[in-house]
Design an enzyme around this catalytic site. Structure first.
Site, PDB file in Angstrom:
ATOM      1  N   HIS A  19       0.836  -1.198   0.000  1.00 30.00           N
ATOM      2  CA  HIS A  19       0.000   0.000   0.000  1.00 30.00           C
ATOM      3  C   HIS A  19       0.870   1.247   0.000  1.00 30.00           C
ATOM      4  CE1 HIS A  19      -3.844  -1.981   0.668  1.00 30.00           C
ATOM      5  NE2 HIS A  19      -3.190  -2.819   1.449  1.00 30.00           N
ATOM      6  N   LYS A  68      14.727  -7.332   3.278  1.00 33.50           N
ATOM      7  CA  LYS A  68      15.816  -6.815   2.449  1.00 33.50           C
ATOM      8  C   LYS A  68      16.541  -7.979   1.785  1.00 33.50           C
ATOM      9  CE  LYS A  68      19.337  -6.416   6.064  1.00 33.50           C
ATOM     10  NZ  LYS A  68      20.291  -5.534   6.682  1.00 33.50           N
ATOM     11  N   LYS A 128      23.712 -16.640   9.352  1.00 33.40           N
ATOM     12  CA  LYS A 128      24.984 -17.241   9.022  1.00 33.40           C
ATOM     13  C   LYS A 128      25.153 -17.227   7.508  1.00 33.40           C
ATOM     14  CE  LYS A 128      27.372 -21.687   9.570  1.00 33.40           C
ATOM     15  NZ  LYS A 128      27.263 -23.062  10.072  1.00 33.40           N
TER      16      LYS A 128
END
Length: 173
Positions: free
Chosen positions: A98, A152, A169
């Site tokens: 949105h 991300k 890791k």
């Protein structure tokens, strides 16, 4: 033919038993594969689309060899999935988010902002109930832990988990 297979998938093949169900599972898997081979922009060899998977129109969806979309997963119609990708049940990858930039206009009236295409490279494992934000680029050999909210991008061979996602890791070490 594509439209017919799309209708066949959503009305019939999507409801067939999981591929792990004795006897009927193998038949179900083949019927779903028959449909998506004609729906997707590209569909590799031995692709497994599980029961109740949702991919919209699938018109621009690409999926490589030996990959799968898990039980009750929802992915955008334009996602690119590489080869050897394992996707557990209930993975959710929305198409867009949105818009919310204008503080004077209620968010429900601001519409949506289009996101970049989500890309998943080869040899990736995505755990159960992972949420992958639109436009993410999951690099080769990565593992996305169950329940992760991927916000991300990370380097190749990363093991990522948490909400919001963090690097746990790197598999290269």
């Amino acid at each position: 033919m594509r439209i017919i297979c799309l209708v066949l998938y959503y009305l019939f093949a999507r409801k067939l038993p999981r591929s792990t169900t004795p006897f009927f599972g193998r038949v179900s898997r083949k019927v779903r594969y028959f449909c998506v081979k004609r729906i997707f922009k590209y569909c590799g060899r031995d692709v497994n689309i599980e029961r109740n998977a949702y991919f919209g129109s699938g018109a621009n969806l690409e999926i490589g060899d030996f990959s799968g979309i898990g039980y009750h997963c929802e992915v955008p119609a334009n996602i690119k999935i590489g080869s050897y990708v394992m996707m557990a049940p209930e993975v959710f990858i929305p198409t867009n988010n949105h818009a919310f930039a204008d503080r004077l206009t209620p968010m429900c009236f601001q519409g949506v902002k289009e996101s970049a295409r989500t890309i998943i490279e080869d040899d990736v494992w995505i755990g159960r109930r992972a949420v992958i934000n639109p436009g993410r680029y999951i690099k080769k050999g990565s593992i996305i832990a169950a329940g992760t909210v991927l916000v991300k991008d990370y380097p190749e061979y990363s093991i990522v988990g948490g909400n919001p996602s963090i690097l746990i890791k790197n598999r290269n070490v």
